[in-house]
Motif scaffolding. Structure first.
Motif, PDB file in Angstrom:
ATOM      1  N   THR A  99      12.221   4.247   7.046  1.00 47.32           N
ATOM      2  CA  THR A  99      11.986   3.039   6.235  1.00 47.32           C
ATOM      3  C   THR A  99      13.079   2.803   5.209  1.00 47.32           C
ATOM      4  O   THR A  99      13.236   1.686   4.721  1.00 47.32           O
ATOM      5  CB  THR A  99      10.643   3.127   5.496  1.00 47.32           C
ATOM      6  N   GLY A 100      13.817   3.868   4.860  1.00 49.50           N
ATOM      7  CA  GLY A 100      14.829   3.739   3.813  1.00 49.50           C
ATOM      8  C   GLY A 100      14.245   3.728   2.420  1.00 49.50           C
ATOM      9  O   GLY A 100      14.971   3.571   1.440  1.00 49.50           O
ATOM     10  N   GLU A 101      12.938   3.924   2.291  1.00 49.03           N
ATOM     11  CA  GLU A 101      12.274   3.899   0.983  1.00 49.03           C
ATOM     12  C   GLU A 101      12.258   5.304   0.388  1.00 49.03           C
ATOM     13  O   GLU A 101      11.739   6.244   0.997  1.00 49.03           O
ATOM     14  CB  GLU A 101      10.847   3.381   1.126  1.00 49.03           C
ATOM     15  N   ALA A 102      12.798   5.440  -0.808  1.00 46.28           N
ATOM     16  CA  ALA A 102      12.860   6.737  -1.476  1.00 46.28           C
ATOM     17  C   ALA A 102      11.552   6.998  -2.221  1.00 46.28           C
ATOM     18  O   ALA A 102      11.515   7.149  -3.448  1.00 46.28           O
ATOM     19  CB  ALA A 102      14.043   6.791  -2.430  1.00 46.28           C
ATOM     20  N   ILE A 103      10.469   7.069  -1.484  1.00 42.32           N
ATOM     21  CA  ILE A 103       9.148   7.221  -2.074  1.00 42.32           C
ATOM     22  C   ILE A 103       8.965   8.632  -2.624  1.00 42.32           C
ATOM     23  O   ILE A 103       9.455   9.614  -2.069  1.00 42.32           O
ATOM     24  CB  ILE A 103       8.063   6.899  -1.010  1.00 42.32           C
ATOM     25  N   ASP A 104       8.276   8.715  -3.756  1.00 37.27           N
ATOM     26  CA  ASP A 104       7.970  10.008  -4.358  1.00 37.27           C
ATOM     27  C   ASP A 104       6.946  10.753  -3.506  1.00 37.27           C
ATOM     28  O   ASP A 104       6.053  10.153  -2.904  1.00 37.27           O
ATOM     29  CB  ASP A 104       7.418   9.792  -5.771  1.00 37.27           C
ATOM     30  N   ARG A 105       7.056  12.061  -3.468  1.00 30.67           N
ATOM     31  CA  ARG A 105       6.166  12.869  -2.635  1.00 30.67           C
ATOM     32  C   ARG A 105       4.701  12.692  -3.019  1.00 30.67           C
ATOM     33  O   ARG A 105       3.824  12.550  -2.155  1.00 30.67           O
ATOM     34  CB  ARG A 105       6.559  14.345  -2.754  1.00 30.67           C
ATOM     35  N   ALA A 106       4.421  12.696  -4.322  1.00 31.21           N
ATOM     36  CA  ALA A 106       3.038  12.549  -4.774  1.00 31.21           C
ATOM     37  C   ALA A 106       2.474  11.179  -4.394  1.00 31.21           C
ATOM     38  O   ALA A 106       1.302  11.059  -4.011  1.00 31.21           O
ATOM     39  CB  ALA A 106       2.947  12.763  -6.278  1.00 31.21           C
ATOM     40  N   VAL A 107       3.292  10.149  -4.497  1.00 29.97           N
ATOM     41  CA  VAL A 107       2.858   8.804  -4.133  1.00 29.97           C
ATOM     42  C   VAL A 107       2.591   8.724  -2.630  1.00 29.97           C
ATOM     43  O   VAL A 107       1.599   8.133  -2.186  1.00 29.97           O
ATOM     44  CB  VAL A 107       3.907   7.758  -4.558  1.00 29.97           C
ATOM     45  N   PHE A 108       3.485   9.321  -1.853  1.00 29.65           N
ATOM     46  CA  PHE A 108       3.311   9.345  -0.397  1.00 29.65           C
ATOM     47  C   PHE A 108       2.005  10.043  -0.019  1.00 29.65           C
ATOM     48  O   PHE A 108       1.214   9.526   0.786  1.00 29.65           O
ATOM     49  CB  PHE A 108       4.504  10.057   0.248  1.00 29.65           C
ATOM     50  N   SER A 109       1.746  11.198  -0.619  1.00 32.63           N
ATOM     51  CA  SER A 109       0.537  11.955  -0.324  1.00 32.63           C
ATOM     52  C   SER A 109      -0.710  11.159  -0.707  1.00 32.63           C
ATOM     53  O   SER A 109      -1.710  11.147   0.029  1.00 32.63           O
ATOM     54  CB  SER A 109       0.559  13.290  -1.069  1.00 32.63           C
ATOM     55  N   GLN A 110      -0.657  10.483  -1.839  1.00 39.39           N
ATOM     56  CA  GLN A 110      -1.796   9.678  -2.275  1.00 39.39           C
ATOM     57  C   GLN A 110      -2.077   8.538  -1.300  1.00 39.39           C
ATOM     58  O   GLN A 110      -3.234   8.247  -0.980  1.00 39.39           O
ATOM     59  CB  GLN A 110      -1.543   9.126  -3.676  1.00 39.39           C
ATOM     60  N   ARG A 111      -1.023   7.909  -0.807  1.00 41.84           N
ATOM     61  CA  ARG A 111      -1.204   6.835   0.173  1.00 41.84           C
ATOM     62  C   ARG A 111      -1.791   7.372   1.473  1.00 41.84           C
ATOM     63  O   ARG A 111      -2.613   6.711   2.107  1.00 41.84           O
ATOM     64  CB  ARG A 111       0.131   6.133   0.451  1.00 41.84           C
ATOM     65  N   ILE A 112      -1.370   8.555   1.858  1.00 40.88           N
ATOM     66  CA  ILE A 112      -1.927   9.182   3.053  1.00 40.88           C
ATOM     67  C   ILE A 112      -3.440   9.345   2.901  1.00 40.88           C
ATOM     68  O   ILE A 112      -4.219   9.067   3.838  1.00 40.88           O
ATOM     69  CB  ILE A 112      -1.268  10.552   3.309  1.00 40.88           C
ATOM     70  N   VAL A 113      -3.881   9.788   1.744  1.00 40.80           N
ATOM     71  CA  VAL A 113      -5.306  10.031   1.501  1.00 40.80           C
ATOM     72  C   VAL A 113      -6.085   8.727   1.425  1.00 40.80           C
ATOM     73  O   VAL A 113      -7.184   8.602   1.983  1.00 40.80           O
ATOM     74  CB  VAL A 113      -5.505  10.846   0.209  1.00 40.80           C
ATOM     75  N   GLU A 114      -5.524   7.727   0.756  1.00 41.65           N
ATOM     76  CA  GLU A 114      -6.278   6.502   0.460  1.00 41.65           C
ATOM     77  C   GLU A 114      -6.219   5.455   1.557  1.00 41.65           C
ATOM     78  O   GLU A 114      -7.082   4.573   1.612  1.00 41.65           O
ATOM     79  CB  GLU A 114      -5.762   5.904  -0.857  1.00 41.65           C
ATOM     80  N   ASP A 115      -5.235   5.515   2.418  1.00 40.64           N
ATOM     81  CA  ASP A 115      -5.022   4.455   3.402  1.00 40.64           C
ATOM     82  C   ASP A 115      -5.031   5.065   4.813  1.00 40.64           C
ATOM     83  O   ASP A 115      -4.059   5.687   5.245  1.00 40.64           O
ATOM     84  CB  ASP A 115      -3.686   3.761   3.134  1.00 40.64           C
TER      85      ASP A 115
END
Length: 309
Positions: A99-115
């Motif tokens: 994606t080219g998005e430099a997403i933070d690890r914690a944010v990525f993990s949270q999205r995995i859980v919530e979505d």
């Protein structure tokens, strides 16, 4: 003269690799010092566990991972929901790359859980350990030159429990993770790839062969997981834990782990932690994290180092 502390062999292995290991350029680009063909042995009688005492090993995290393997799940969502981030770096690296998005690890993990849709798209690891353990694919003829995958594959864990109960003297008590046909679909091919078990005089012992081993970060978890596996199987099969024999192929330390390695080698191991399993569930697939207690574990301070992805 007192016997050496069980952890001394781990520290001796670490010292040998650091002093004599071959300097290698590895898959991650970080570089390692490596030796080939190693072995450790631990007595698991009376609840003894090979938990390292020269640094804290987060045994509950390792246990949650092992129980997740037994479910056959291959998506990190269930792990992230428990705060277990062992596998997050691989899907995260793929997400950033694609994606080219430099997403933070914690944010990525949270999205995995919530979505759930996001997790389905980005959280799957491919057919890693648990999938091979409880659902090894089987293909059956479905016409001339055509094969169809059977809805349910081989559950190696269930078969293992059955065989330990009914034919304890067998030399075929093996759980294998190295499915050659599916390696390319895995986020990471199995490192702790082959388990074999042996029954003698009511004692259940196990061998773990590990093709590739990060001694500083991975091996403490691998030793716990293998010993836990033996303890659970022993309880389910009316046996008692015997020995854990760990065998390593490419056994290495990453060069960027120097601070951890030097600090840990300077420490002296002490203590003898014991595992208590509080109940015996109906099957090996029904354990929960609350079923496990570790007594007398008083490790020295945590030592951190980066994971090479």
């Amino acid at each position: 003269m007192a016997s050496p502390h069980y952890e001394q062999q781990y520290l001796d292995l670490m010292r040998r690799i650091w002093a004599e290991g071959d300097e290698r350029v590895d898959r991650t680009g970080v570089g390692t010092r490596s030796v080939f063909g190693t072995m450790l042995r631990f007595d698991l009688s009376n609840g003894q566990m090979p938990l390292l005492t020269t640094k804290r090993v987060f045994w509950k995290t390792a246990t949650r991972e092992f129980l997740w393997f037994l479910t056959g799940d291959t998506n990190i969502r269930a792990l992230c929901a428990q705060g277990v981030e062992i596998w997050t770096d691989w899907p995260l690296a793929r997400y950033r790359r694609e994606t080219g998005e430099a997403i933070d690890r914690a944010v990525f993990s949270q999205r995995i859980v919530e979505d759930a849709d996001f997790a389905a798209r980005w959280g799957d690891l491919g057919p890693v350990y648990g999938k091979q353990w409880v659902d090894w694919p089987v293909y059956e003829p479905a016409g001339e030159g055509v094969y169809r995958r059977r809805a349910h594959g081989v559950n190696q864990i269930a078969d293992l429990v059955h065989e330990l109960r009914t034919d304890p003297g067998s030399r075929r008590h093996i759980v294998e993770g190295w499915n050659v046909a599916e390696l390319d679909a895995m986020a990471l091919p199995p490192c702790h790839k082959t388990y074999q078990f042996h029954v003698a005089d009511g004692r259940l012992s196990g061998v773990l062969y590990q093709r590739s081993c990060d001694v500083a970060l991975g091996l403490p978890f691998n030793l716990w997981g293998a010993a836990l596996f033996i303890a659970m199987l022993a309880q389910q099969c009316d046996l008692v834990p015997g020995d854990l024999v760990w065998m390593g192929g490419d056994t290495h330390l990453y060069r960027n782990h120097a601070d951890l390695v030097e600090a840990q080698m300077a420490r002296q191991p002490a203590g003898s932690p014991r595992l208590e399993i509080r109940r015996r569930p109906d099957s090996i697939f029904d354990y929960a994290i609350e079923d496990f207690i570790v007594h007398d574990y008083h490790p020295q301070g945590h030592l951190a180092a980066p994971v090479a992805v």
